[in-house]
Enzyme design. Structure first.
Site, PDB file in Angstrom:
ATOM      1  N   THR A  16     -40.903  37.499 -53.108  1.00  0.00           N
ATOM      2  CA  THR A  16     -41.753  38.568 -52.552  1.00  0.00           C
ATOM      3  C   THR A  16     -42.273  39.491 -53.664  1.00  0.00           C
ATOM      4  O   THR A  16     -43.485  39.691 -53.805  1.00  0.00           O
ATOM      5  CB  THR A  16     -40.935  39.407 -51.529  1.00  0.00           C
ATOM      6  N   ASP A 204     -27.673  49.812 -48.565  1.00  0.00           N
ATOM      7  CA  ASP A 204     -28.837  49.809 -49.459  1.00  0.00           C
ATOM      8  C   ASP A 204     -29.232  51.254 -49.810  1.00  0.00           C
ATOM      9  O   ASP A 204     -29.457  51.576 -50.987  1.00  0.00           O
ATOM     10  CB  ASP A 204     -29.991  49.081 -48.755  1.00  0.00           C
ATOM     11  N   LYS A 208     -29.071  53.251 -53.554  1.00  0.00           N
ATOM     12  CA  LYS A 208     -30.183  54.006 -54.153  1.00  0.00           C
ATOM     13  C   LYS A 208     -29.769  55.454 -54.403  1.00  0.00           C
ATOM     14  O   LYS A 208     -30.111  56.042 -55.430  1.00  0.00           O
ATOM     15  CB  LYS A 208     -31.405  53.933 -53.236  1.00  0.00           C
TER      16      LYS A 208
HETATM   17  N1  HSE Z   1     -34.744  46.361 -48.194  1.00  0.00           N
HETATM   18  C1  HSE Z   1     -35.207  47.518 -48.873  1.00  0.00           C
HETATM   19  C2  HSE Z   1     -35.740  48.510 -47.865  1.00  0.00           C
HETATM   20  C3  HSE Z   1     -36.304  47.118 -49.833  1.00  0.00           C
HETATM   21  O1  HSE Z   1     -35.905  48.155 -46.711  1.00  0.00           O
HETATM   22  O2  HSE Z   1     -35.945  49.652 -48.225  1.00  0.00           O
HETATM   23  C4  HSE Z   1     -36.505  48.101 -50.925  1.00  0.00           C
HETATM   24  O3  HSE Z   1     -35.343  48.335 -51.636  1.00  0.00           O
END
Ligand code: HSE
Length: 436
Positions: A16, A204, A208
């Site tokens: 991607t 996730d 971050k």
């Molecule tokens: N899977 C992540 C999101 C992509 O949905 O933010 C970007 O890190």
């Protein structure tokens, strides 16, 4: 600038994000030449499966399955590495740095697991690692924190950092869709991670937030030590009930100085509907960063998806070519060497709360819940229950939404433990803080 005016790069991973990078390199070649003074070429591409169809033209590149092709090419000085996972990318990046190449990655899981090791290695070899795309997709938050806000002590970061979960929460409410249908759509649109569990369980966003915390507060926190809660148990009725009360539910990532300690969390939170963060829709991300000099700075934009992520990757590549990457990398090495801040104990954090229970529709159930909350010093500010069917045998289920006044997490957790033992509960309950 490269002596010949040509800057050959390598690309590892052409999924991607990788195909998005190739598209920008090809479609914006003139612009990139104007930015860098060089013609960027892509002699080597490394992929897992060269036969897989890709909607970009790789006919000018040698496509192989081994990193050796890039390692052996001494003309390549920068490599875009956009592959998921941690063990494989770690090994690749070590080898790339050791062979004298700068690296650009979008892999936040890798940075969380091996950032210290890779940054030290890059520093000792005089190389750079750039990772703007690892946090908030196309939003330039790493360069904002590392360069634009250097005159500030960061006071707080309040953010939406996962596009997939924001897409799910927005779509469910706007189109009255159910969770699983919207998650599938997010996967098809290329927003979700290979394992979408990381998107919806808050991991996730916590990864971050851990990267931002390292830079903004000089504090290295393993992402799995950040208190986190996902969106999996939120249903359409919760979104509608929150909307009725004047709120939107957002998966909020928060890093905040609180009495010289750092408060960190990722959790679905009720945010007043008229705030910009509440209006962040679809796969967009949002960050409100407060600096002691600048005040609150708001950044918003596409946090996931092919071209926005590729935009950040190519910006890093341009910085590598122009020399800006070295300045940013050195700044981040200095930023993360500050005295780490102690973490604020979660149990002491006090907030208002949204509680939702599905309970047996029979006498004394509401009284039992109120009793537990009361005994833990948690004061109720509103209670909602829609009229239910009249079931004489008590087999019906009622849905209860309770808002509380400010209460500490410690008290709330103690109440949760008792409530979980009540035999009137039917299915998972939800508790979410309300942002003030
Ligand atoms: N899977 C992540 C999101 C992509 O949905 O933010 C970007 O890190």
């Amino acid at each position: 600038m490269h002596p010949a005016g040509i800057f050959p790069i390598g690309l590892v991973g052409c999924g991607t994000v990788g195909t998005g990078v190739v598209r920008i390199l090809q479609d914006s070649a003139d612009l990139l030449t104007a930015q860098t003074g060089c013609t960027i070429t892509l002699p080597q591409v490394v992929v897992r499966d060269p036969t897989r169809p890709r909607d970009v033209d790789l006919s000018h590149s040698s496509v192989s399955t081994s990193l050796d092709a890039i390692l052996a090419d001494n003309s390549i000085r920068a490599v875009v590495h956009v592959v998921g996972g941690t063990a494989g990318p770690r090994n690749d990046i070590i080898r790339l740095l050791q062979s004298g190449k700068d690296v650009i990655t979008a892999n936040k899981a890798l940075l969380c697991a091996h950032g210290d090791e890779l940054f030290s290695l890059a520093q000792s070899l005089g190389r750079t690692i750039s990772f703007e795309a690892a946090v908030a997709g196309g939003i330039p938050v790493i360069s904002t924190v590392c360069t634009a806000l250097t005159a500030n002590r960061i006071v707080s970061i309040e953010a939406i950092l996962n596009g997939t979960s924001n897409f799910i929460l927005t779509r469910m409410l706007d189109r009255r869709q159910v969770y699983h249908d919207v998650l599938q759509e997010a996967q098809q649109l290329g927003y979700a991670e290979a394992d979408p569990a990381m998107d919806v369980d808050g991991s996730d966003a916590a990864q971050k937030l851990a990267i931002l915390t390292r830079l903004a507060f000089g504090t290295v926190v393993p992402f799995d030590r950040i208190a986190r809660q996902g969106i999996q148990n939120i249903d359409l009725q919760d979104l509608l009930a929150a909307a009725d009360l004047g709120y939107r539910i957002k998966l909020l990532a928060v890093a905040r100085l609180n009495s010289a300690r750092l408060e960190l969390s990722v959790q679905p939170t009720l945010v007043r509907a008229d705030r910009s963060i509440a209006m962040t829709s679809g796969a967009h991300n949002f960050l409100a960063i407060e600096g002691d000099a600048v005040g609150v700075l708001k950044l918003a934009g596409a946090g996931a998806g092919r071209m926005p992520t590729a935009s950040a990757v190519v910006a890093d590549l341009v910085d590598c070519i122009t020399g800006r990457a070295a300045c940013t990398f050195n700044a981040l090495l200095r930023l993360q060497q500050r005295n780490p801040l102690p973490l604020h104990p979660t149990a002491d954090i006090a907030r208002r709360q949204y509680l939702r229970f599905n309970v047996a529709d029979r006498p004394h159930v509401l009284a039992d819940l109120a009793h537990v909350l009361g005994r833990h010093g948690i004061s109720i500010s509103s209670v909602r229950q829609d009229e239910t069917e009249d079931s004489a045998d008590g087999t019906g289920v009622a849905r209860l939404v309770i808002l509380t006044h400010r209460a500490s997490e410690g008290r709330l957790q103690a109440a949760d433990n008792e409530i979980d033992c009540l035999d009137s509960l039917r299915g998972p309950r939800i508790r979410m803080p309300i942002a003030d």
